[in-house]
Design an enzyme around this catalytic site. Structure first.
Site, mmCIF file in Angstrom:
data_model
loop_
_atom_site.group_PDB
_atom_site.id
_atom_site.type_symbol
_atom_site.label_atom_id
_atom_site.label_comp_id
_atom_site.label_asym_id
_atom_site.label_seq_id
_atom_site.Cartn_x
_atom_site.Cartn_y
_atom_site.Cartn_z
ATOM 1 N N CYS A 271 0.722 -1.297 0.148
ATOM 2 C CA CYS A 271 -0.076 -0.078 -0.217
ATOM 3 C C CYS A 271 1.049 1.369 0.045
ATOM 4 C CB CYS A 271 -0.956 -0.010 1.322
ATOM 5 S SG CYS A 271 -1.954 -1.592 1.464
ATOM 6 N N ASP B 58 -8.667 -2.160 -7.716
ATOM 7 C CA ASP B 58 -8.044 -1.289 -6.820
ATOM 8 C C ASP B 58 -8.937 0.005 -7.052
ATOM 9 O OD1 ASP B 58 -6.589 0.591 -5.145
ATOM 10 O OD2 ASP B 58 -4.986 -0.909 -5.228
ATOM 11 N N HIS C 25 -7.588 -3.776 -3.854
ATOM 12 C CA HIS C 25 -6.474 -3.272 -3.008
ATOM 13 C C HIS C 25 -6.252 -4.034 -1.700
ATOM 14 C CE1 HIS C 25 -3.493 -0.297 -1.825
ATOM 15 N NE2 HIS C 25 -4.139 -0.174 -0.857
#
Length: 301
Positions: free
Chosen positions: A173, A236, A269
């Site tokens: 991330c 994502d 994500h």
């Protein structure tokens, strides 16, 4: 249950802490020993890697600004020297998931070290308020983070069990973006694996937001000192496929043929984060196999 589907996490309006409990901690010490409550799925069954055959420690070492930088270290038992992997965390800092990543790498023969980039401001790991977490993360600017990585490289170079001539970096991330930046900055890093870190500013980003996030990976392709592979999810919510395409195109123009991005169809994500609802076990396993293949080839050869 809402899903953390962006590198910076959910907004406070999207976040509901009422359904989340804390998992049991794994190891104590300087760091929060449980999973970040701001992302923990109620039904999660995270992977827990034991420390059998490993030496695990919380350490501190001086950063260039004089701050005593904490880091979590896991390495195989024995004198080594073992190749090194720096682990750049998510926005939640060095919580149980990141500690487990370090132990997984140590089980594969690496010294894994996760610096606590955010703790000058505060530790985001135990917090539930996303606005507070985002404020803490925003305080860790590019130069501070790169200086902390430089301090990490210096510290491992002084450890007899670490082979500082063989260093990789991986990040998740927020830390995925750091991977691209660090490989462009440091010739001492031999390989990078970036898990769903932002590549370019949002099309709606303000000039201030663009400047705050610079340098952006899409602008660093010519500066990469070693191969980087990116592992990204098709769905994502914060990293559009257009930015992935732009990054791959930049890598091709730069002649960085050993670098590139794999996109997992349908993945969200955080698909590697086994404590989140977005976890995808097959995609996480495939990405981890790619990580080990690159690190074994570049750091153990």
């Amino acid at each position: 249950m809402p899903v953390l589907n962006r590198p910076e996490g959910q907004t406070a309006e999207e976040f509901d802490v009422s359904r989340r409990g804390l998992a049991k901690g794994t190891l104590g010490g300087l760091f929060f020993a449980a999973y970040a409550p701001a992302a923990l799925a109620q039904a999660a069954e995270p992977i827990v890697t034991d420390a059998v055959g490993l030496t695990v420690a919380d350490v501190t070492y001086p950063a260039p600004d004089g701050f005593a930088l904490p880091a979590y270290v896991a390495r195989p038992e024995g004198s080594g020297p073992f190749p090194v992997v720096i682990v750049a965390s998510e926005i939640f800092g060095v919580h149980a998931y990141i500690q487990d990543i370090c132990r997984r790498l140590a089980k594969s023969g690496y010294v894994a070290i996760a610096p606590a980039f955010f703790v000058r401001a505060a530790d985001p790991a135990p917090l539930s308020d996303m606005r507070q977490i985002q404020t803490i993360v925003a305080a860790a600017g590019y130069e501070q983070v790169m200086s902390d990585i430089a301090a990490t490289l210096e510290w491992v170079s002084q450890q007899p069990w670490a082979n500082a001539d063989r260093v990789g970096i991986t990040g998740f991330c927020w830390g995925g973006k750091v991977v691209w930046q660090a490989v462009a900055r440091f010739a001492a890093i031999d390989a990078g694996v970036a898990w769903y870190g932002r590549l370019a500013p949002s099309p709606t980003a303000t000039p201030e937001q663009i400047a705050a996030g610079a340098p952006w990976p899409v602008d660093l392709a010519d500066d990469l000192k070693s191969p980087v592979i990116g592992l990204y999810g098709e769905n994502d919510g914060g990293i559009p496929l257009a930015s992935v395409d732009a990054m791959n195109a930049a890598l091709q123009r730069a002649g960085a043929r050993q670098s590139g991005i794999t996109v997992y169809p349908g993945a969200q994500h955080g698909f590697h984060a086994d404590y989140r609802q977005s976890y995808s076990a097959p995609d996480a396993a495939d990405g981890w196999a790619r990580l080990l293949a690159l690190f074994d080839a570049r750091l153990k050869a």
